[in-house]
Enzyme design. Sequence first.
Site, short mmCIF file in Angstrom:
data_model
loop_
_atom_site.label_atom_id
_atom_site.label_comp_id
_atom_site.label_asym_id
_atom_site.label_seq_id
_atom_site.Cartn_x
_atom_site.Cartn_y
_atom_site.Cartn_z
N ARG A 136 0.84 -1.20 0.00
CA ARG A 136 0.00 0.00 0.00
C ARG A 136 0.88 1.25 0.00
O ARG A 136 1.75 1.41 0.86
CB ARG A 136 -0.88 -0.02 1.25
CG ARG A 136 -1.95 1.05 1.32
CD ARG A 136 -2.67 0.93 2.65
NE ARG A 136 -3.94 1.64 2.66
CZ ARG A 136 -4.59 1.96 3.76
NH1 ARG A 136 -4.10 1.64 4.93
NH2 ARG A 136 -5.73 2.61 3.69
N ASP A 318 -5.54 2.65 14.62
CA ASP A 318 -6.83 3.34 14.68
C ASP A 318 -7.93 2.38 15.15
O ASP A 318 -8.78 2.75 15.97
CB ASP A 318 -7.22 3.89 13.31
CG ASP A 318 -6.22 4.89 12.77
OD1 ASP A 318 -5.46 5.47 13.57
OD2 ASP A 318 -6.20 5.10 11.54
#
Length: 363
Positions: A136, A318
């Site tokens: 990514r 997160d």
Amino acid sequence: MAVDSSNSATGPMRVFAIGNPILDLVAEVPSSFLDEFFLKRGDATLATPEQMRIYSTLDQFNPTSLPGGSALNSVRVVQKLLRKPGSAGYMGAIGDDPRGQVLKELCDKEGLATRFMVAPGQSTGVCAVLINEKERTLCTHLGACGSFRLPEDWTTFASGALIFYATAYTLTATPKNALEVAGYAHGIPNAIFTLNLSAPFCVELYKDAMQSLLLHTNILFGNEEEFAHLAKVHNLVAAEKTALSTANKEHAVEVCTGALRLLTAGQNTGATKLVVMTRGHNPVIAAEQTADGTVVVHEVGVPVVAAEKIVDTNGAGDAFVGGFLYALSQGKTVKQCIMCGNACAQDVIQHVGFSLSFTSLPC
């Protein structure tokens, strides 16, 4: 700065957060696309002026749009777990543009209560999430995020919340936002202000602001790299120990207890004071000052996920915070909160982009 508060949340709100709202554009791209924009596979960078056309050029690969930004990701987890629309609330700044409208609609669809400040003439924050050979690459333009200022009546929107959350990323706009939220929470009985260290650069560039903020912080989150920088900047451990790895349990405990002193200033007010350090696949370490002033250290193992199932670890932190805050809102113990955070992180890393697959409560 205009206000957009048109979603139909029902509440009552349990958790309120401020952050930098980003629209993620997720797409699989060939290596030639990375080369065209001078991007190195696996890197995460802020877009240069020369790279700004990447977002329109990406349209040829039919990107998937997802809400993004660290704090927004975390409260999305909270909302998913609490289920009732409006249980989690969020504020940040967006531009008066189509991407801002898409971002708001996506948040509304998930039941999140939002109040976005609209910055005229600025664009909504956007991140190109480029998938190539299972890696990514991120290219982000913060846009309107830096314009965010809390409106005078923000406490009305956040009414009922007892858990408040901010990331250190918000300090880049102005420290006043997080300091105001922390001060407000400090004045409410049983309310808790939680803060995420976010990134090493936040720890280093905003030393004084963070030191003031930490005095009003009840729970501090961060990964081992962020805490290592905190230890160095604030002299939490002896100079000769700053190079030690927090993969070493004893050193991790020393850093956490040192960070705890930044929250307590050596005093015991009876308020919740907790430091939580995630360490990748190593056990989570937490240091807690209990009501009688003693310090208790918690160590909670991280469930093993088979390597072939791990797709994208970028949002693990997160998701961990989101799961932790959900469990906290349910009155769970520190260990149970950490376990819930681990379960949510475990789910997210098995997908491309920050999406949640669980259909039943994982914790």
